[in-house]
Design a protein around this motif. Sequence first.
Motif, PDB file in Angstrom:
ATOM      1  N   GLU A   1       0.809  -1.224   0.000  1.00 35.41           N
ATOM      2  CA  GLU A   1       0.000   0.000   0.000  1.00 35.41           C
ATOM      3  C   GLU A   1       0.837   1.266   0.000  1.00 35.41           C
ATOM      4  N   LYS A   2       1.812   1.278  -0.913  1.00 35.65           N
ATOM      5  CA  LYS A   2       2.631   2.481  -1.067  1.00 35.65           C
ATOM      6  C   LYS A   2       2.296   3.123  -2.406  1.00 35.65           C
ATOM      7  N   PRO A   3       2.118   4.438  -2.426  1.00 36.63           N
ATOM      8  CA  PRO A   3       1.857   5.115  -3.700  1.00 36.63           C
ATOM      9  C   PRO A   3       2.955   4.814  -4.725  1.00 36.63           C
ATOM     10  N   LEU A   4       2.518   4.708  -5.985  1.00 34.83           N
ATOM     11  CA  LEU A   4       3.443   4.369  -7.068  1.00 34.83           C
ATOM     12  C   LEU A   4       3.610   5.560  -8.002  1.00 34.83           C
ATOM     13  N   ILE A   5       4.881   5.839  -8.301  1.00 38.46           N
ATOM     14  CA  ILE A   5       5.186   6.889  -9.289  1.00 38.46           C
ATOM     15  C   ILE A   5       6.004   6.220 -10.390  1.00 38.46           C
ATOM     16  N   ILE A   6       5.570   6.344 -11.632  1.00 39.49           N
ATOM     17  CA  ILE A   6       6.391   5.822 -12.735  1.00 39.49           C
ATOM     18  C   ILE A   6       6.816   6.996 -13.607  1.00 39.49           C
ATOM     19  N   ILE A   7       8.131   7.141 -13.773  1.00 39.52           N
ATOM     20  CA  ILE A   7       8.667   8.211 -14.616  1.00 39.52           C
ATOM     21  C   ILE A   7       9.029   7.595 -15.965  1.00 39.52           C
ATOM     22  N   SER A   8       8.327   8.015 -17.007  1.00 38.84           N
ATOM     23  CA  SER A   8       8.540   7.418 -18.325  1.00 38.84           C
ATOM     24  C   SER A   8       9.441   8.278 -19.191  1.00 38.84           C
ATOM     25  N   GLN A   9      10.319   7.623 -19.930  1.00 36.98           N
ATOM     26  CA  GLN A   9      11.018   8.244 -21.061  1.00 36.98           C
ATOM     27  C   GLN A   9      11.380   7.102 -21.981  1.00 36.98           C
ATOM     28  N   SER A  10      10.732   7.070 -23.135  1.00 37.11           N
ATOM     29  CA  SER A  10      10.857   5.880 -23.958  1.00 37.11           C
ATOM     30  C   SER A  10      10.454   6.140 -25.393  1.00 37.11           C
ATOM     31  N   GLY A  11      11.160   5.469 -26.295  1.00 36.57           N
ATOM     32  CA  GLY A  11      10.779   5.517 -27.700  1.00 36.57           C
ATOM     33  C   GLY A  11       9.675   4.513 -28.008  1.00 36.57           C
ATOM     34  N   GLY A  12       9.345   3.652 -27.028  1.00 41.68           N
ATOM     35  CA  GLY A  12       8.291   2.667 -27.259  1.00 41.68           C
ATOM     36  C   GLY A  12       8.745   1.251 -26.974  1.00 41.68           C
ATOM     37  N   ALA A  13       8.132   0.309 -27.637  1.00 40.74           N
ATOM     38  CA  ALA A  13       8.455  -1.098 -27.403  1.00 40.74           C
ATOM     39  C   ALA A  13       9.810  -1.452 -28.021  1.00 40.74           C
ATOM     40  N   ARG A  14      10.445  -2.485 -27.477  1.00 44.07           N
ATOM     41  CA  ARG A  14      11.760  -2.881 -27.995  1.00 44.07           C
ATOM     42  C   ARG A  14      11.609  -3.884 -29.129  1.00 44.07           C
ATOM     43  N   MET A  15      11.916  -3.404 -30.332  1.00 45.06           N
ATOM     44  CA  MET A  15      11.743  -4.237 -31.525  1.00 45.06           C
ATOM     45  C   MET A  15      12.451  -5.574 -31.463  1.00 45.06           C
ATOM     46  N   MET A  16      13.622  -5.583 -30.806  1.00 39.47           N
ATOM     47  CA  MET A  16      14.430  -6.802 -30.817  1.00 39.47           C
ATOM     48  C   MET A  16      13.812  -7.937 -30.011  1.00 39.47           C
ATOM     49  N   GLU A  17      12.704  -7.639 -29.323  1.00 40.91           N
ATOM     50  CA  GLU A  17      12.008  -8.726 -28.636  1.00 40.91           C
ATOM     51  C   GLU A  17      10.626  -8.931 -29.241  1.00 40.91           C
ATOM     52  N   SER A  18      10.421  -8.309 -30.380  1.00 38.39           N
ATOM     53  CA  SER A  18       9.210  -8.504 -31.188  1.00 38.39           C
ATOM     54  C   SER A  18       7.942  -8.645 -30.356  1.00 38.39           C
ATOM     55  N   VAL A  19       7.202  -9.732 -30.577  1.00 40.02           N
ATOM     56  CA  VAL A  19       5.888  -9.849 -29.940  1.00 40.02           C
ATOM     57  C   VAL A  19       5.999  -9.925 -28.413  1.00 40.02           C
ATOM     58  N   LEU A  20       7.139 -10.367 -27.917  1.00 37.26           N
ATOM     59  CA  LEU A  20       7.317 -10.424 -26.455  1.00 37.26           C
ATOM     60  C   LEU A  20       7.252  -9.023 -25.864  1.00 37.26           C
ATOM     61  N   SER A  21       7.832  -8.053 -26.564  1.00 36.00           N
ATOM     62  CA  SER A  21       7.772  -6.690 -26.038  1.00 36.00           C
ATOM     63  C   SER A  21       6.368  -6.119 -26.191  1.00 36.00           C
ATOM     64  N   LEU A  22       5.676  -6.497 -27.269  1.00 37.37           N
ATOM     65  CA  LEU A  22       4.289  -6.052 -27.424  1.00 37.37           C
ATOM     66  C   LEU A  22       3.448  -6.522 -26.236  1.00 37.37           C
ATOM     67  N   MET A  23       3.689  -7.752 -25.807  1.00 40.34           N
ATOM     68  CA  MET A  23       2.900  -8.318 -24.720  1.00 40.34           C
ATOM     69  C   MET A  23       3.154  -7.611 -23.380  1.00 40.34           C
ATOM     70  N   GLN A  24       4.243  -6.864 -23.293  1.00 45.47           N
ATOM     71  CA  GLN A  24       4.508  -6.121 -22.058  1.00 45.47           C
ATOM     72  C   GLN A  24       3.490  -4.998 -21.859  1.00 45.47           C
ATOM     73  N   MET A  25       2.906  -4.540 -22.960  1.00 41.56           N
ATOM     74  CA  MET A  25       1.832  -3.547 -22.838  1.00 41.56           C
ATOM     75  C   MET A  25       0.654  -4.166 -22.095  1.00 41.56           C
ATOM     76  N   ALA A  26       0.316  -5.398 -22.496  1.00 42.69           N
ATOM     77  CA  ALA A  26      -0.795  -6.103 -21.852  1.00 42.69           C
ATOM     78  C   ALA A  26      -0.451  -6.420 -20.402  1.00 42.69           C
ATOM     79  N   LYS A  27       0.783  -6.851 -20.206  1.00 45.28           N
ATOM     80  CA  LYS A  27       1.215  -7.254 -18.877  1.00 45.28           C
ATOM     81  C   LYS A  27       1.168  -6.097 -17.874  1.00 45.28           C
ATOM     82  N   THR A  28       1.768  -4.966 -18.236  1.00 46.36           N
ATOM     83  CA  THR A  28       1.805  -3.843 -17.303  1.00 46.36           C
ATOM     84  C   THR A  28       0.393  -3.287 -17.062  1.00 46.36           C
ATOM     85  N   SER A  29      -0.430  -3.297 -18.115  1.00 45.27           N
ATOM     86  CA  SER A  29      -1.799  -2.791 -17.955  1.00 45.27           C
ATOM     87  C   SER A  29      -2.623  -3.711 -17.062  1.00 45.27           C
TER      88      SER A  29
END
Lengths: 321, 283
Positions: B153-181
């Motif tokens: 029960e600690k507040p969460l702060i996420i600081i983003s700086q990113s060009g997006g998903a990592r191409m070199m992991e292809s669909v695995l990186s796409l799935m990280q969108m689903a995972k984090t959400s």
Amino acid sequence: MQYLDFEQPIADLEKKIKELSELSVADDEVLSPEIKRLEKRVDELRESIFTNLTRWQRVQLARHPERPYTLDYIYKITENFVEIHGDRYHSDDKAIVGGFATIDGQSVVIMGHQKGRDTESRQYRRFGMANPEGYRKAHRLMKLGEKFDIPVITLLDTPGAYPGLEAEERGQAEAIAKNLKMMATLKVPIITVVIGEGASGGAIGIGMGNEVYMMENTWYSVISPESCSSILWKTWDYKEQAAAVLKLTAEDLEGMDIIDGIIKEPLGGAHRGPDQAAKAVKEQILESLKRLKKKSSEKLVESRIDKYANMGEFKKVSNNK
Amino acid sequence: MTWFKRKDKNIQTDQRKEMPEGVWVKVPKTGETVHRRELEDNLWVDPLSGYHFRIGSDEYFSFLFDKGEFEEIGQDIVPTDPLEFEDRKKYSDRLDEYQEKTGKTDAVRVGIGKMNDLDVVITCMDFNFIGGSMGSVVGERIGMAIDHARKNEKPLIIISQSGGARMMESVLSLMQMAKTSAKLAQLEESGVPYISLMTNPTTGGVTASFAMLGDFNIAEPEALIGFAGPRVIRQTIGRDLPEGFQRSEYLLDHGFLDFITPRPQIKGKLTKLIKILLHKYEE
């Protein structure tokens, strides 16, 4: 029927058969055996070409202009389709279609990306690239499915979410992100089938199924081979190599445990036998429905979250490196 | 017509030279020079023009956590090359090279500590590690941060700086969108606050997943924030983009941000907001 470049040998032979057939009369003793021989040759050739497809060739098949699209599948596999429109905020996106229907009498919500067949309809459908309104319409549909305890079926076929000025202005990223979070906890089954192209956030934006299937000649990746080539090789020329390294085919994804299975297509691709392709999709959906409808809503949500939480490949090392 | 006039800086997505070496530092926005010490004292914000130089997890952690002290989790999760990806370079070599160059194991770090005496979880991306791209490790570490915030029960702060998903992991990186959400959907039910701070740039699959899912979405001034990159959009629509398009101020104006805060004021403002949410002023 339009032939792809690697189908040229088949096209040549079929043309020859057609010419001979036109020359020959019934029971032609010279030409008939020759035609038979060539037809056998075509079958063999097709068999050998289509059992050794490269990844890029799969991408080409996934994009074949005569391939069945979402509405084709909806009309072939459902009864009583009632299309619904609009996101209630801004407009009705034409690149995502959906509504309520029955499959063998069972109520379902069904939706997918929609491409067009001719120049005019391609533009009308924005080449299957949705604006935020499309994702928000999908959001509405899924929540309606939940409200009335109706399972959701999503068909993926997009080259990506639309990269336009208005799309950004109206929150493309927010619309997709919100769908992902909503799908995670949706209380009814979600079944997803990649029927063509599954490109990036635009695809997964309606694709977080409890079960996810890919048709045999489709692709699913974080980026298209062309864009990948342009970013990593700084030119568009390496699309075939990019397709190879992205490992984006149904077989690849099944190997990575990202999808739950592959739906067989007729030899030569879904467009060579749309009814057969639709039948295979329908059978898979019915089988999945039977399995998922037995689960409680808590179990559906829990297993869906677990499924996606477990995705990813990394190493675990001891902290004192 | 100046509205659609080409501004070259508008179409650049990568200012390679963040935190330059040397005593005198040139400010890209004005062309003026400023003394390095002056910048450091002002958290790498040019006091004159307000230009925000890009900083990474080391710097954010050092001023957000009290006395710069925090406990780090997720460092035992390190990247592999699951697809044996190779473009002009092998992904495995790229990983080695970036790890060597940055001293980081991947593009995100998770710190647990106190911010003005409040227990918080701060997750910070590092753009200088393969463009802050999200692969399996980024997804897993963010997932760990969310889980930690939820369970404790600690507040969460996420600081983003990113060009997006990592191409070199292809669909695995796409799935990280689903995972984090999906992980954030769980956090939602626990009632623990999540604040997403977007910095320059936040684009692609990161924006289209956890970065846009904060209870509060906030940003530093003039950060590039969007789904598609400006270059791609310009190619698609065949005309130049309006000035300020996809910048923090534009997003605020269009209703996608709650507020914009200059870096030196972030800690104070986050503290105030979290204290209200946790009813601390009532104690």
